[in-house]
Design a protein around this motif. Structure first.
Motif, short mmCIF file in Angstrom:
data_model
loop_
_atom_site.label_atom_id
_atom_site.label_comp_id
_atom_site.label_asym_id
_atom_site.label_seq_id
_atom_site.Cartn_x
_atom_site.Cartn_y
_atom_site.Cartn_z
N ILE A 9 41.20 45.14 45.16
CA ILE A 9 40.93 43.94 45.21
C ILE A 9 40.58 43.48 43.73
O ILE A 9 39.52 43.93 43.13
CB ILE A 9 39.63 43.36 46.04
CG1 ILE A 9 39.81 43.87 47.61
CG2 ILE A 9 39.52 41.90 45.92
CD1 ILE A 9 38.69 43.51 48.62
N GLY A 10 41.42 42.44 43.45
CA GLY A 10 41.45 42.21 41.79
C GLY A 10 42.57 42.66 41.19
O GLY A 10 42.96 43.94 41.30
N ALA A 11 43.07 41.86 40.34
CA ALA A 11 44.48 42.07 39.61
C ALA A 11 44.28 41.72 38.03
O ALA A 11 45.30 41.43 37.42
CB ALA A 11 45.69 41.47 40.27
N GLY A 12 43.03 41.94 37.48
CA GLY A 12 42.87 41.52 36.40
C GLY A 12 42.94 43.03 35.53
O GLY A 12 43.87 43.58 35.59
N ASN A 33 44.08 39.37 45.47
CA ASN A 33 43.08 38.36 44.92
C ASN A 33 42.73 37.37 45.78
O ASN A 33 43.32 37.36 46.77
CB ASN A 33 43.81 37.83 43.44
CG ASN A 33 45.04 37.17 43.55
OD1 ASN A 33 45.44 36.80 44.50
ND2 ASN A 33 45.77 36.89 42.29
N SER A 34 42.18 36.29 45.27
CA SER A 34 41.60 35.14 45.97
C SER A 34 43.04 33.97 46.14
O SER A 34 43.14 33.26 47.20
CB SER A 34 40.42 34.50 45.31
OG SER A 34 40.63 33.94 44.00
N PRO A 69 35.00 39.99 39.16
CA PRO A 69 33.69 39.84 38.45
C PRO A 69 32.48 40.08 39.55
O PRO A 69 32.57 39.51 40.71
CB PRO A 69 33.94 38.28 38.26
CG PRO A 69 35.30 38.11 38.12
CD PRO A 69 36.03 38.80 39.21
N ASN A 72 31.18 37.63 42.14
CA ASN A 72 32.08 36.91 43.22
C ASN A 72 32.12 37.90 44.42
O ASN A 72 32.49 37.59 45.29
CB ASN A 72 33.49 36.94 42.66
CG ASN A 72 33.77 35.89 41.71
OD1 ASN A 72 32.71 35.18 41.22
ND2 ASN A 72 34.71 35.61 41.33
N ASN A 95 30.40 45.44 36.77
CA ASN A 95 29.36 45.28 35.81
C ASN A 95 28.79 43.91 35.96
O ASN A 95 29.33 42.81 36.06
CB ASN A 95 29.71 45.51 34.31
CG ASN A 95 30.06 47.02 34.30
OD1 ASN A 95 29.33 47.83 34.76
ND2 ASN A 95 31.37 47.37 33.82
N ALA A 134 39.09 48.98 30.31
CA ALA A 134 40.28 48.94 31.13
C ALA A 134 41.45 49.77 30.26
O ALA A 134 42.16 50.36 30.85
CB ALA A 134 40.69 47.52 31.57
#
Ligand SMILES: NC(=O)c1ccc[n+]([C@@H]2O[C@H](COP(=O)([O-])OP(=O)(O)OC[C@H]3O[C@@H](n4cnc5c(N)ncnc54)[C@H](OP(=O)(O)O)[C@@H]3O)[C@@H](O)[C@H]2O)c1
Length: 278
Positions: A9-12, A33-34, A69, A72, A95, A134
């Motif tokens: 979950i999350g594509a940053g 993602n959302s 984040p 969220n 974090n 990252a």
């Protein structure tokens, strides 16, 4: 190596680094993602992961990595299918940065970040991948036995889940270190010596031991002030060398002096930049 079904979950920054590497080493990766899978077409091309809706991210997954984040996480459970987190190993990469996440009183008063995340999700979590930038996660993996191989701490209350994620860390090219239960995971949080300093397996236990709860928030805020002064494209590797120097490592390495000089010049020339917490 066993090929695993992994949900992300999350594509940053972190999501992209993990997806690409996990696919490269032979795992089957789904990402959400959302905004929905349509928004992830480019991400799919670049990483080889398959974009899905959040509600189906845990279908057939053995491991679910949460890379959003941290604040969220409050809203995540309601977007997932009921009970879907029960049978997966959930990994928290998050974090806490109040500027981005809003103030979270429990964490401000000493709850380890991952313990708070676990409360939000209603299931135990494994804390991993949070203390490496990252870009380093994407590029700095090395084969076992290589010189200066980076070690990553893995904390969990469940020995089996911890062992599974430690094996994944090793496959990704990092030395996995058993960092104990989630109650001890504050030692790998921002503001502590093990955070963004790319320690080796010899260095990591010493740095985790040196962690100090009293100074962490102040150190984290100072790091944010520095990040606000340097350009967003400042090399991640120089940030790591400068961080290592600031905690007393590599004092005799010219590469570290260069990084400190580079950082100093960037700060002197500073303009206000948008800060992107790590
Ligand atoms: N950047 C680093 O070097 C680094 C290193 C280690 C750990 N971390 C930590 O890892 C976490 C992720 O960092 P990042 O830099 O990868 O963040 P990022 O680049 O801002 O990416 C965040 C991703 O999360 C998605 N997202 C946000 N809210 C969501 C929600 N409620 N449900 C589903 N998806 C959601 C975003 O997509 P949508 O907004 O489209 O949903 C985006 O794809 C943070 O806690 C960070 O502090 C960062």
């Amino acid at each position: 190596m066993t090929s695993r079904q992994i949900g992300l979950i999350g594509a940053g920054n972190v999501g992209a680094a993990l997806a690409k590497r996990l696919v490269e080493i032979g795992h089957s990766v789904k990402v959400a993602n959302s905004k929905g899978p349509k928004s992830l077409e480019q991400f799919e091309k670049e990483t080889g992961a398959k974009a899905v809706h959040l509600e189906s991210i845990t279908d057939h997954s053995e491991i679910l990595i949460v890379a959003i984040p941290l604040g969220n996480t409050r809203y995540l459970k309601r977007s997932l299918s009921a009970g879907s987190l029960e049978n997966v190993i959930v990994v928290d990469t998050g974090n806490y940065f109040p500027q981005r996440d809003g103030s979270i009183a429990e964490i401000d008063h000493g709850t380890p970040e991952s313990a708070w995340v676990s409360q939000q999700l209603g299931v135990p979590v494994v804390k991993a991948f949070n203390n490496i930038i990252a870009a380093g996660l994407a590029k700095n993996g090395k084969t076992k036995g290589a010189r200066r191989r980076i070690a990553l701490p893995v904390a969990s209350d469940d020995p089996r889940a911890r062992a599974t994620i430690m094996a994944l860390v090793e496959e990704l090219g990092f030395s996995a270190f058993d960092a104990g239960p989630i109650d001890d995971s504050w030692r790998q949080q921002p503001g502590q010596p093990a955070y963004c300093t790319d320690p080796t397996l010899g260095e990591l236990p010493v740095l985790l031991k040196r962690a100090d709860r009293k100074t962490a928030a102040r150190n984290r805020e100072q790091a944010m002030e520095i990040l606000a002064k340097i350009p967003p494209n400042f090399p991640a590797q120089d940030l790591v060398y400068a961080s290592r120097f600031s905690i007393g490592l590599d004092a005799l390495r010219p590469r570290s002096w260069f990084a400190m000089l580079h950082l100093g010049i960037a700060i002197m020339r500073s303009r206000k930049h948008p800060v992107s917490p790590l």
